[in-house]
Design a protein around this motif. Structure first.
Motif, mmCIF file in Angstrom:
data_model
loop_
_atom_site.group_PDB
_atom_site.id
_atom_site.type_symbol
_atom_site.label_atom_id
_atom_site.label_comp_id
_atom_site.label_asym_id
_atom_site.label_seq_id
_atom_site.Cartn_x
_atom_site.Cartn_y
_atom_site.Cartn_z
ATOM 1 N N ARG A 36 0.838 -1.205 0.000
ATOM 2 C CA ARG A 36 0.000 0.000 0.000
ATOM 3 C C ARG A 36 0.872 1.254 0.000
ATOM 4 O O ARG A 36 0.545 2.254 -0.662
ATOM 5 C CB ARG A 36 -0.906 0.002 1.230
ATOM 6 N N THR A 37 1.964 1.232 0.742
ATOM 7 C CA THR A 37 2.879 2.374 0.751
ATOM 8 C C THR A 37 3.465 2.614 -0.641
ATOM 9 O O THR A 37 3.574 3.761 -1.101
ATOM 10 C CB THR A 37 4.013 2.138 1.765
ATOM 11 N N ALA A 38 3.816 1.534 -1.325
ATOM 12 C CA ALA A 38 4.339 1.670 -2.688
ATOM 13 C C ALA A 38 3.282 2.240 -3.625
ATOM 14 O O ALA A 38 3.581 3.074 -4.499
ATOM 15 C CB ALA A 38 4.825 0.311 -3.188
ATOM 16 N N LEU A 39 2.035 1.789 -3.464
ATOM 17 C CA LEU A 39 0.951 2.297 -4.300
ATOM 18 C C LEU A 39 0.743 3.799 -4.073
ATOM 19 O O LEU A 39 0.565 4.567 -5.034
ATOM 20 C CB LEU A 39 -0.327 1.524 -3.991
ATOM 21 N N THR A 74 9.481 7.341 -0.767
ATOM 22 C CA THR A 74 8.635 6.152 -0.899
ATOM 23 C C THR A 74 9.413 4.892 -0.528
ATOM 24 O O THR A 74 8.929 4.016 0.195
ATOM 25 C CB THR A 74 8.088 6.032 -2.327
ATOM 26 N N GLY A 75 10.661 4.788 -1.011
ATOM 27 C CA GLY A 75 11.488 3.631 -0.660
ATOM 28 C C GLY A 75 11.749 3.552 0.837
ATOM 29 O O GLY A 75 11.655 2.473 1.449
ATOM 30 N N ALA A 76 12.085 4.698 1.442
ATOM 31 C CA ALA A 76 12.327 4.711 2.885
ATOM 32 C C ALA A 76 11.051 4.366 3.662
ATOM 33 O O ALA A 76 11.091 3.659 4.670
ATOM 34 C CB ALA A 76 12.852 6.079 3.307
ATOM 35 N N SER A 77 9.931 4.842 3.171
ATOM 36 C CA SER A 77 8.660 4.552 3.836
ATOM 37 C C SER A 77 8.295 3.079 3.718
ATOM 38 O O SER A 77 7.735 2.489 4.652
ATOM 39 C CB SER A 77 7.543 5.411 3.233
ATOM 40 N N MET A 78 8.595 2.467 2.587
ATOM 41 C CA MET A 78 8.347 1.028 2.438
ATOM 42 C C MET A 78 9.185 0.222 3.432
ATOM 43 O O MET A 78 8.711 -0.743 4.030
ATOM 44 C CB MET A 78 8.661 0.611 0.999
ATOM 45 N N LEU A 79 10.453 0.643 3.597
ATOM 46 C CA LEU A 79 11.311 -0.029 4.576
ATOM 47 C C LEU A 79 10.767 0.155 5.988
ATOM 48 O O LEU A 79 10.717 -0.797 6.780
ATOM 49 C CB LEU A 79 12.731 0.518 4.463
ATOM 50 N N ALA A 80 10.353 1.383 6.311
ATOM 51 C CA ALA A 80 9.791 1.641 7.639
ATOM 52 C C ALA A 80 8.515 0.833 7.867
ATOM 53 O O ALA A 80 8.278 0.320 8.968
ATOM 54 C CB ALA A 80 9.512 3.135 7.798
#
Length: 329
Positions: A36-39, A74-80
């Motif tokens: 969902r974060t990636a979307l 977005t990448g950092a948020s996906m990791l988080a």
């Protein structure tokens, strides 16, 4: 992100708010899955293109910086998000273990024991915890209904471990011994072996008999007896005794004593977390003046009402565990 896009359109092409689109994937990582974060990040990228054209920055360095920022966040948020989900899974497993430990350590008391109705209220001072240093147990034995309420000195996991030893000693002795003093002696012998340093336990051991209730008090706050005629009596022991763990130093051991306990009477056992609870001005909770709240038809509802009044008096979380056990004959 829709609000950011609307503000950008309303303010015209002179003021660009494209960088604020990164708020989308940032907040998505707080509660959403990695997918969902990636979307949300992809939607932010899609929104940034027409807004960049509207602001006349499409193809410029500023636009590339914005796109790179959105992709990076977005990448950092996906990791988080992935790390958060792993921690939540670990926490859920720990809670399952804690709930199992609670069921073993502090089992639900029976609502009916012999010819008595039983009510319980337990409030832990530790945030998100359901067990602490206070302990209780009600056992229906061949000798009658026996109960224990106590308070372990200290807090945290050490206090929980000590509480487990105390409850284990009671559950074994309550069924093995014929007389209440023998139960107390076996409990002391077992508990003292596991107490270290300056640890001690205040407790009350009780046994309901025909028309009376026998008590043994190890330095614990005396229970309140609410008579059917409306009077209230403090069931003080004839002599003050020291807590379990200090009796080995030659101090006075508790002596059993009896008080009348007839049909319609109630007795309220509690820990010091109740009477030592303070309001904003430092005043202690006046438990003896609140016993009218326990005159309800349902003992459990009455005790919940008393607990709500206690929390209202404090006006916030308790500083110490608070346990209350109400018996109505």
């Amino acid at each position: 992100m829709a609000v950011v896009a609307l503000i950008d359109l309303l303010n015209g092409p002179r003021l660009g708010f494209l960088s604020l689109l990164t708020l989308g994937p940032t907040f998505a990582s707080v509660s959403g899955s990695v997918r969902r974060t990636a979307l949300i990040g992809a939607i932010a990228l899609a929104l940034s293109l027409p807004l960049a054209a509207y602001n006349h920055v499409l193809g410029r360095t500023q636009n590339y910086v914005t796109l790179t920022t959105i992709i990076a966040i977005t990448g950092a948020s996906m990791l988080a998000s992935r790390l958060r989900i792993e921690r939540e899974r670990e926490l859920a497993n720990v809670r399952l273990v804690a709930e199992a430990a609670q069921r073993v350590l502090l089992r639900p008391v029976p609502r009916q024991a012999g010819n008595m109705r039983v009510a319980l209220s337990y409030t832990s001072a530790a945030a998100e915890a359901q067990i602490g240093g206070d302990l209780y147990e009600v056992a229906t034995t061949p000798q009658g209904v026996r109960l224990l309420i106590g308070d372990v000195q200290g807090k945290g996991l050490d206090a929980v471990e000590t509480a487990a030893w105390v409850l284990g000693a009671f559950r074994e002795a309550a069924y093995d011994k014929e007389e209440l003093p023998d139960v107390a002696e076996q409990m002391e012998t077992s508990i003292v072996r596991h107490l270290s340093g300056e640890k001690f336990v205040t407790a009350i051991l009780a046994e309901v008999r025909h028309g009376t209730i026998s008590l043994i008090n190890w330095g614990h706050p005396a229970p309140l007896v609410l008579r059917s005629d409306g009077t209230v009596q403090v069931a003080e022991p004839p002599e003050e005794a020291v807590p379990i763990g200090l009796t080995t130093f030659g101090h006075t051991r508790p002596k059993p004593y009896e008080i009348p306990f007839a049909d319609g009477d109630q007795i309220l056992f509690y820990t010091d977390g109740v009477i030592e609870a303070r309001d904003g001005g430092g005043a202690f909770y006046p438990l003896a003046d609140r016993t009218d709240l326990l005159r309800s038809e349902d003992p459990q509802a009455a005790l919940e009402c008393l607990r709500a009044d206690l929390l209202n008096h404090v006006g916030g979380p308790l500083e110490d565990d608070a346990a209350m056990l109400l018996l109505r004959r």
